[in-house]
Design a protein around this motif. Structure first.
Motif, mmCIF file in Angstrom:
data_model
loop_
_atom_site.group_PDB
_atom_site.id
_atom_site.type_symbol
_atom_site.label_atom_id
_atom_site.label_comp_id
_atom_site.label_asym_id
_atom_site.label_seq_id
_atom_site.Cartn_x
_atom_site.Cartn_y
_atom_site.Cartn_z
ATOM 1 N N SER A 177 -1.177 -0.606 -4.292
ATOM 2 C CA SER A 177 -2.456 0.106 -4.200
ATOM 3 C C SER A 177 -2.221 1.449 -3.525
ATOM 4 O O SER A 177 -1.481 1.552 -2.545
ATOM 5 C CB SER A 177 -3.507 -0.722 -3.468
ATOM 6 N N SER A 196 -3.645 -0.310 -8.216
ATOM 7 C CA SER A 196 -4.994 -0.215 -7.689
ATOM 8 C C SER A 196 -5.179 1.128 -6.986
ATOM 9 O O SER A 196 -4.222 1.667 -6.420
ATOM 10 C CB SER A 196 -5.169 -1.390 -6.726
ATOM 11 N N GLU A 206 0.861 -1.180 0.000
ATOM 12 C CA GLU A 206 0.000 0.000 0.000
ATOM 13 C C GLU A 206 0.898 1.231 0.000
ATOM 14 O O GLU A 206 1.751 1.378 0.869
ATOM 15 C CB GLU A 206 -0.881 0.005 1.263
#
Ligand SMILES: C=Cc1c2[nH]c(c1C)Cc1[nH]c(c(CCC(=O)O)c1C)Cc1[nH]c(c(C)c1CCC(=O)O)Cc1[nH]c(c(C)c1C=C)C2
Ligand code: 5AD
Ligand code: SF4
Length: 451
Positions: A165, A204, A142
């Motif tokens: 992401s 993402s 992330e």
């Protein structure tokens, strides 16, 4: 969708990243029993294992965030934390008779990109000092668009990461001010372009609907900007308002500022319509992906799985959680690490795995979990096989009678299927199967609202 359904069915309810849900875990957890179950799962896991590593630090507090984090600007915290993670991982490795093969590794947070590149590199090298990559391994992290650097992306790519992401949430100034997260589109556009240039194959973006002050036109603007960058996948999470969770910092706006019921649902449907026009397909409860994405393919061939990290295309028998508050899953048991850094460090110093709570699944839990997973992942379940039948099935069907009459679920021979109209109420449908919740309704707030 009929507003009356929303009024009827919008209640607090779990997101079912596990069954039993954490508040219903046993109070008398035995770490030794859980550790045995990890060893057993390891012996059986020829598909390799998954690892989730929680990196809890963030430089500033976003006031909508429900994740477990520690706010600090002091980067001295990095090195001791990385060392502790490696110590923890070595304790796991010492349980196993052979070198672990890692199928999936995810860095979550908090903010993994709070850490200096060198520290993340030491972490990954430390993990692989006593493990190897599976042939088809997948690694993801992330990234915060405000602090992900090109060297972060480049170095992690060289270490094998192909998925990233980025937290986007919403582009409107008013919403960003309310959630204390100023993040211009340019930052997201820049990190997305870098990731693509470097060769990441799954990029993402995380968006949230139902944020304070968020309007339909904010969603139109955010979603339009998002699809213009063509991420492979999009998470479109329902804002979980859970201000009672200690330390989560949800504040700075009042309950009245949060879109609710049909207003909130309209935000989702507005976003979904734009995603679909741009070739994205809806997966499960809150994900969208472009054709060809492995998550979408897994959803289509019904092999998709759900665990603490959300939906995943792979199913491994063993998930090991490293770091504060991380949850591991041996399929027959769950174990969660200490939530405070102080306790986490202390237990490691004593040479112990830093487990603080958990749950061993009973026979009944295992059956219920399968039904809930089938509903969450495949939008249907059945008990035609004796192994999936349990005595409460008639009682559960009776409690679903109103949703059956409203056409949100339909009976199949020996089973149930969620209708397209029922999809927004998936959490409610799962709640009917949640025997632990049925036996003891919570008397204090635990879960966010289902709509
Ligand atoms: C990706 C980040 C997030 C993770 N969980 C949440 C976010 C934003 C938010 C969230 N998850 C749960 C709740 C509770 C209320 C609800 O709506 O159900 C919220 C606000 C479920 C949950 N997730 C974890 C626990 C302990 C619980 C409560 C029990 C349950 O409902 O099952 C742990 C957990 N969540 C995330 C991770 C990575 C993780 C494990 C350490 C992601
Ligand atoms: C990891 C992702 O989790 C999402 N996230 C963080 N907090 C919440 C919340 N309270 N409700 C819904 N989603 C949330 C954000 O989109 C973040 O990027
Ligand atoms: S949204 Fe991300 S950066 Fe913001 S507080 Fe939560 S974990 Fe930290």
């Amino acid at each position: 969708m009929s507003p009356s359904f929303i009024h009827k069915y919008n209640v607090p309810g779990p997101r079912y990243t596990s069954y039993p849900t954490v508040p219903y875990w046993d109070n008398d957890f035995s770490p030794a029993q859980y550790i045995d179950s990890v060893r057993d799962a390891f012996r059986l896991s020829d598909e390799g294992i998954s690892i989730y590593i929680h990196l809890p630090f963030c430089e500033s507090m976003c006031t909508f965030c429900g994740c477990h984090k520690r706010i600090t600007k002091n980067h001295q915290v990095e090195a001791p934390y990385i060392n502790a993670l490696i110590t923890e991982w070595k304790l796991y490795c010492s349980l196993f008779e052979s070198k672990p093969v890692i199928r999936e590794l995810h860095l979550g947070g908090g903010t993994p990109t709070f850490f200096a590149v060198k520290n993340l590199e030491d972490l990954i090298n430390g993990i692989f000092s006593c493990a190897q990559r599976a042939e088809n391994f997948e690694m993801g992290f992330e990234g915060h668009p405000n602090n992900t650097t090109r060297p972060h992306l480049q170095t992690l790519y060289e270490l094998g990461f192909r998925r990233v992401s980025f937290g986007v949430q919403d582009y409107s100034d008013r919403v960003q001010r309310a959630i204390n997260r100023i993040q211009p589109f340019e930052n997201v556009s820049k990190v997305t372009a870098w990731a693509r240039e470097i060769g990441y194959t799954s990029i993402s973006h995380d968006l949230v609907f139902g944020l304070p002050f968020q309007t339909t036109s904010d969603v139109v603007d955010t979603v339009t900007k998002t699809v213009s960058l063509l991420p492979d996948r999009i998470s479109f999470y329902s804002y979980a308002h859970v201000p009672w969770i200690p330390g989560n910092g949800q504040r700075g706006f009042s309950d009245a500022d949060i879109p609710k019921d049909e207003d909130k649902r309209r935000l989702y449907e507005t976003g979904r319509a734009i995603f679909e026009t741009h070739g994205y397909r809806e997966i499960g409860m809150d994900h969208f992906a472009l054709t060809g994405d492995p998550l979408l393919e897994a959803a289509e061939n019904q092999s998709i799985h759900r665990n603490f990290m959300g939906y995943t295309p792979n199913r491994t028998r063993l998930l090991i959680g490293l770091g504060v508050s991380s949850i591991g899953d041996s399929w027959t048991g769950f174990g969660q690490n200490a939530k405070s850094l102080e306790d986490y460090y202390q237990m490691l110093e004593w040479g112990q795995l830093p487990l603080s709570k958990g749950h061993m699944l009973t026979k009944e839990d295992l059956i219920v979990r399968q039904h809930i997973l089938d509903l969450m992942c495949r939008m249907q379940t059945h008990w035609t096989d004796d192994a999936f039948y349990f005595t409460e099935v008639p009682e559960i069907l009776a409690s679903l009678s109103e949703m059956l009459a409203d056409g949100l679920v339909a009976a199949t021979p020996g089973g149930l299927i969620v209708t397209p109209e029922g999809k927004p109420f998936l959490r409610n449908i799962c709640m009917a199967f949640d025997l632990r919740l049925r036996r003891k309704r919570p008397d204090t707030p635990l879960f966010s609202m289902t709509v």
